[in-house]
Design a protein around this motif. Structure first.
Motif, PDB file in Angstrom:
ATOM      1  N   LEU A  17       9.020 -10.959  -7.245  1.00  0.00           N
ATOM      2  CA  LEU A  17       7.561 -10.401  -7.518  1.00  0.00           C
ATOM      3  C   LEU A  17       6.930  -9.545  -6.365  1.00  0.00           C
ATOM      4  CD1 LEU A  17       6.252 -13.038  -9.906  1.00  0.00           C
ATOM      5  CD2 LEU A  17       6.490 -10.981 -10.571  1.00  0.00           C
ATOM      6  N   THR A  18       7.213 -10.408  -5.095  1.00  0.00           N
ATOM      7  CA  THR A  18       6.481  -9.877  -3.977  1.00  0.00           C
ATOM      8  C   THR A  18       7.277  -8.734  -3.444  1.00  0.00           C
ATOM      9  OG1 THR A  18       6.083 -12.320  -3.362  1.00  0.00           O
ATOM     10  CG2 THR A  18       5.982 -10.738  -1.607  1.00  0.00           C
ATOM     11  N   ILE A  26      -3.454  -9.931  -4.901  1.00  0.00           N
ATOM     12  CA  ILE A  26      -3.688  -8.367  -4.421  1.00  0.00           C
ATOM     13  C   ILE A  26      -2.391  -7.583  -4.648  1.00  0.00           C
ATOM     14  CG2 ILE A  26      -4.893  -6.784  -3.057  1.00  0.00           C
ATOM     15  CD1 ILE A  26      -6.869  -8.594  -4.401  1.00  0.00           C
ATOM     16  N   THR A  27      -2.294  -7.023  -5.649  1.00  0.00           N
ATOM     17  CA  THR A  27      -0.980  -5.969  -5.831  1.00  0.00           C
ATOM     18  C   THR A  27      -0.836  -5.090  -5.014  1.00  0.00           C
ATOM     19  OG1 THR A  27      -1.867  -4.701  -7.766  1.00  0.00           O
ATOM     20  CG2 THR A  27      -0.825  -6.956  -8.288  1.00  0.00           C
ATOM     21  N   PHE A  28      -1.781  -4.605  -4.221  1.00  0.00           N
ATOM     22  CA  PHE A  28      -1.673  -3.547  -3.002  1.00  0.00           C
ATOM     23  C   PHE A  28      -3.095  -3.683  -2.610  1.00  0.00           C
ATOM     24  CE2 PHE A  28      -1.575   0.125  -0.346  1.00  0.00           C
ATOM     25  CZ  PHE A  28      -0.257  -0.042   0.190  1.00  0.00           C
ATOM     26  N   ASP A  29      -2.967  -3.569  -0.942  1.00  0.00           N
ATOM     27  CA  ASP A  29      -4.318  -3.654  -0.454  1.00  0.00           C
ATOM     28  C   ASP A  29      -4.529  -2.387   0.439  1.00  0.00           C
ATOM     29  OD1 ASP A  29      -6.776  -4.533   0.747  1.00  0.00           O
ATOM     30  OD2 ASP A  29      -5.913  -5.775   1.834  1.00  0.00           O
ATOM     31  N   THR A  30      -5.242  -1.520   0.123  1.00  0.00           N
ATOM     32  CA  THR A  30      -5.573  -0.321   1.287  1.00  0.00           C
ATOM     33  C   THR A  30      -6.580  -0.791   2.184  1.00  0.00           C
ATOM     34  OG1 THR A  30      -7.506   0.512  -0.176  1.00  0.00           O
ATOM     35  CG2 THR A  30      -5.220   1.263  -0.636  1.00  0.00           C
ATOM     36  N   GLY A  31      -7.231  -1.890   1.928  1.00  0.00           N
ATOM     37  CA  GLY A  31      -8.393  -2.341   2.744  1.00  0.00           C
ATOM     38  C   GLY A  31      -9.728  -1.783   1.975  1.00  0.00           C
ATOM     39  N   GLY A  32      -9.433  -1.064   1.058  1.00  0.00           N
ATOM     40  CA  GLY A  32     -10.730  -0.428   0.232  1.00  0.00           C
ATOM     41  C   GLY A  32     -11.672   0.530   1.312  1.00  0.00           C
ATOM     42  N   ILE A  33     -12.746   0.666   1.112  1.00  0.00           N
ATOM     43  CA  ILE A  33     -13.576   1.639   1.895  1.00  0.00           C
ATOM     44  C   ILE A  33     -13.325   1.394   3.302  1.00  0.00           C
ATOM     45  CG2 ILE A  33     -15.768   2.503   2.460  1.00  0.00           C
ATOM     46  CD1 ILE A  33     -16.644   2.562  -0.467  1.00  0.00           C
ATOM     47  N   LEU A  80       3.220  -3.104   4.537  1.00  0.00           N
ATOM     48  CA  LEU A  80       3.601  -3.936   3.647  1.00  0.00           C
ATOM     49  C   LEU A  80       2.739  -4.693   2.866  1.00  0.00           C
ATOM     50  CD1 LEU A  80       5.860  -5.761   6.405  1.00  0.00           C
ATOM     51  CD2 LEU A  80       6.707  -4.387   4.399  1.00  0.00           C
ATOM     52  N   MET A  81       1.597  -4.298   2.514  1.00  0.00           N
ATOM     53  CA  MET A  81       0.540  -4.578   1.447  1.00  0.00           C
ATOM     54  C   MET A  81       1.076  -4.989   0.048  1.00  0.00           C
ATOM     55  SD  MET A  81      -2.048  -5.932   3.047  1.00  0.00           S
ATOM     56  CE  MET A  81      -0.647  -6.573   4.131  1.00  0.00           C
ATOM     57  N   ARG A  82       2.390  -4.581  -0.404  1.00  0.00           N
ATOM     58  CA  ARG A  82       2.836  -5.038  -1.541  1.00  0.00           C
ATOM     59  C   ARG A  82       2.906  -6.470  -1.545  1.00  0.00           C
ATOM     60  NH1 ARG A  82       7.358  -2.511   1.004  1.00  0.00           N
ATOM     61  NH2 ARG A  82       9.270  -3.710   1.055  1.00  0.00           N
ATOM     62  N   LYS A  83       2.951  -7.051  -0.282  1.00  0.00           N
ATOM     63  CA  LYS A  83       3.317  -8.546  -0.202  1.00  0.00           C
ATOM     64  C   LYS A  83       1.925  -9.604  -0.407  1.00  0.00           C
ATOM     65  CE  LYS A  83       2.688  -9.321   4.609  1.00  0.00           C
ATOM     66  NZ  LYS A  83       1.752 -10.462   4.793  1.00  0.00           N
ATOM     67  N   SER A  90       4.019 -15.925   7.032  1.00  0.00           N
ATOM     68  CA  SER A  90       5.069 -16.704   6.453  1.00  0.00           C
ATOM     69  C   SER A  90       5.806 -16.110   5.041  1.00  0.00           C
ATOM     70  CB  SER A  90       4.606 -18.192   6.155  1.00  0.00           C
ATOM     71  OG  SER A  90       4.197 -18.781   7.038  1.00  0.00           O
ATOM     72  N   ALA A  91       4.963 -15.217   4.357  1.00  0.00           N
ATOM     73  CA  ALA A  91       5.320 -14.765   3.171  1.00  0.00           C
ATOM     74  C   ALA A  91       6.393 -13.745   3.227  1.00  0.00           C
ATOM     75  CB  ALA A  91       3.945 -14.050   2.356  1.00  0.00           C
ATOM     76  N   TRP A  92       6.651 -13.093   4.665  1.00  0.00           N
ATOM     77  CA  TRP A  92       7.556 -11.914   5.044  1.00  0.00           C
ATOM     78  C   TRP A  92       8.370 -12.208   5.880  1.00  0.00           C
ATOM     79  CZ3 TRP A  92       8.162  -8.136   1.374  1.00  0.00           C
ATOM     80  CH2 TRP A  92       8.601  -7.032   1.530  1.00  0.00           C
TER      81      TRP A  92
END
Length: 510
Positions: free
Chosen positions: A199-200, A278-285, A295-298, A480-482
């Motif tokens: 999944l990650t 959060i399935t992907f994180d751009t940081g938003g605005i 690596l924000m797919r993690k 630790s997730a990656w």
């Protein structure tokens, strides 16, 4: 799905590669002040000769092995390995793997080393020593399965190693059921950890909140006692999950709230596990730089871990009610993105002023935690989140940050992590810092400039624990997730961190 087939069988007709366990213990003293290497090897590796006896090796073969182990100075330390080619003989390759003092962690290290070193062998036989325990088999199985994990979406040559045969101690009829149970535990752990890794690792062009929820529904389908509930954007709006909606508002791929429940008959305790999704994180605005976004797919690894642990609890039929909650959203830039200065009303009524749209994980967790406290009324809440870069600065790549006001809960989680082969360190929850979360226009502000980023995130989440403040633990496991490279039972990429720890803790709690 696990491709590696591991099963028990006899050593009859042993051929190909055979692994033999080498303990670190043994009497290495001699009457001589300067014992020869042969004498030293004979004392240290007596257990090896006993194991090799099951392979029907003759006296000359045994002497060759003793001389070889003395020559390479095999220490028996966990994970150390030496290969002895035997062309024209059966078996034609002997692999001598150290298991140290024989603790479960030592066996896990040995299994990981074997999986990597024997990856070119189609079949590997592992001769277990007479004193092997179910815990040792569990550790060995976890190491073998987890270290052999691969994630590939494109064309790929499958690994050569497809089957491992474990040869139990001779005459161990009474113990065989216990050893099989140890292997079954390892398989449940490995399957759930592999799911979390899959999944990650999945790229975010496919891994939408809806995709994640459907993947979990498929994994839970048909399992007695497991139920799933998925709230779409319409249901989230109707029930007041406004923080999840705000974070996911900038994406065309709407958010979800996934609830996976394991509810066995007669369970007297109820634990809620909450994971940031959060399935992907751009940081938003407040957009991230490329280095922080790659690596924000993690960023949904916490959700993957709580789902994996709950599925494993069901697979093992643990007599404990477990609910996993995964708030799922894509933090993207769009016309409907939330902004700094906005005020979001969480489930239950608490309001948050947005200072930083890149502090979105705590917002969706706040909704999920408030829901769990108000509607589910559990005995304990544990949340896992790839929440802050500050965690990695403080503790590095292998150790998660643990926050809890409960000494009992914190100690039991740390012990579970140590047994499982994961690592965490308890961090302080300073009440003196809590005033920094005050807002002029809302109950809370979602980020501050005072530093102590991981601590401040934990203090923010604490505001949503209600009467369960003393039965709550927060695990910040961003780094630790990656894994940037293979290390022991970890392979490069997603680690599935937290599944093993949570399952050990659930086993102990049940």
């Amino acid at each position: 799905m696990l491709l590696l087939d591991i099963r028990f069988a006899t050593a009859r007709n042993a051929s190909g590669a055979v692994a033999v366990v080498v303990p670190a213990g043994g009497d290495t003293t001699s009457a001589s002040d300067d014992p020869s290497s042969a004498q030293l090897a004979a004392a240290r590796f007596a257990a090896v000769r006993l194991s090799l006896g099951r392979l029907k090796l003759g006296p000359a073969d045994l002497d060759d092995v003793t001389a070889f182990l003395a020559d390479v100075e095999h220490s028996g330390s966990a994970g150390t390995m030496h290969k002895l080619p035997r062309p024209g003989r059966r078996p034609d390759r002997l692999l001598f793997i150290g298991v140290g003092a024989g603790e479960e962690a030592d066996w896990r290290a040995a299994g990981a080393k074997l999986a990597k070193s024997a990856s070119s062998e189609p079949t590997l036989m592992v001769v277990l020593p007479d004193d092997v325990t179910p815990a040792a088999v569990r550790g060995l199985g976890e190491g073998l399965w987890l270290a052999s994990y691969r994630f590939r979406l494109g064309a790929d040559d499958p690994p050569a190693l497809r089957r491992i045969v474990l040869v139990p101690p001779s005459g161990a009829v009474a113990a065989s059921a216990d050893l099989a149970a140890g292997l079954a535990l390892a398989k449940a752990v490995a399957e759930s950890t592999v799911l979390a890794r899959d999944l990650t690792n999945m790229p975010s062009d496919e891994k939408t909140p809806a995709w994640f929820a459907k993947r979990v529904e498929k994994a839970a389908a048909g399992v007695p006692g497991l139920t799933t509930t998925v709230r779409d954007p319409k249901a989230l709006a109707e029930e007041g999950f406004n923080a999840i909606l705000a974070v996911g508002g900038g994406s065309t791929r709407g958010p979800r709230l996934l609830e996976l429940s394991w509810r066995p008959r007669g369970a007297r305790r109820h634990v809620v596990l909450i994971g940031k999704g959060i399935t992907f994180d751009t940081g938003g605005i407040c957009v991230k730089p490329l280095s922080g976004m790659k690596l924000m797919r993690k960023d949904m690894a916490g959700a993957a871990a709580v789902i994996g642990a709950t599925l494993a609890a069901a697979a093992l039929r643990l007599p404990l009610r477990v609910t996993a909650i995964a708030p799922l959203a894509e933090n993207a830039l769009g016309a409907d993105s939330f902004r700094p200065g906005d005020v979001v009303r969480h489930y239950g009524g608490t309001t948050s002023e947005i200072y930083n749209t890149d502090a979105e994980g705590r917002l969706v967790l706040g909704d999920a935690m408030a829901y769990a406290v108000r509607r589910l009324r559990p005995d304990a809440i544990i949340d896992l989140a790839t929440l802050t870069g500050a965690q990695g600065v403080a503790l590095g790549k292998r150790t998660a940050a643990l926050y809890s006001h409960s000494d009992t809960l914190a100690t039991s989680l740390a012990e579970a992590a140590a047994t499982a082969g994961e690592s965490m360190w308890r961090m302080p929850l300073h009440d003196d810092y809590a005033d920094a979360l005050d807002s002029d226009v809302a109950d809370l502000v979602n980020s501050t400039d005072i530093g102590a980023g991981s601590l401040m995130a934990a203090l923010y989440l604490r505001e949503f624990t209600g009467g369960l403040r003393d039965q709550w633990a927060h695990l910040d496991m961003s780094s630790s997730a990656w894994a940037d490279s293979a290390d022991g039972e970890l392979t490069k990429g997603a680690t599935g961190w937290g599944v093993r720890t949570l399952l050990r803790w659930l086993e102990a709690t049940a």
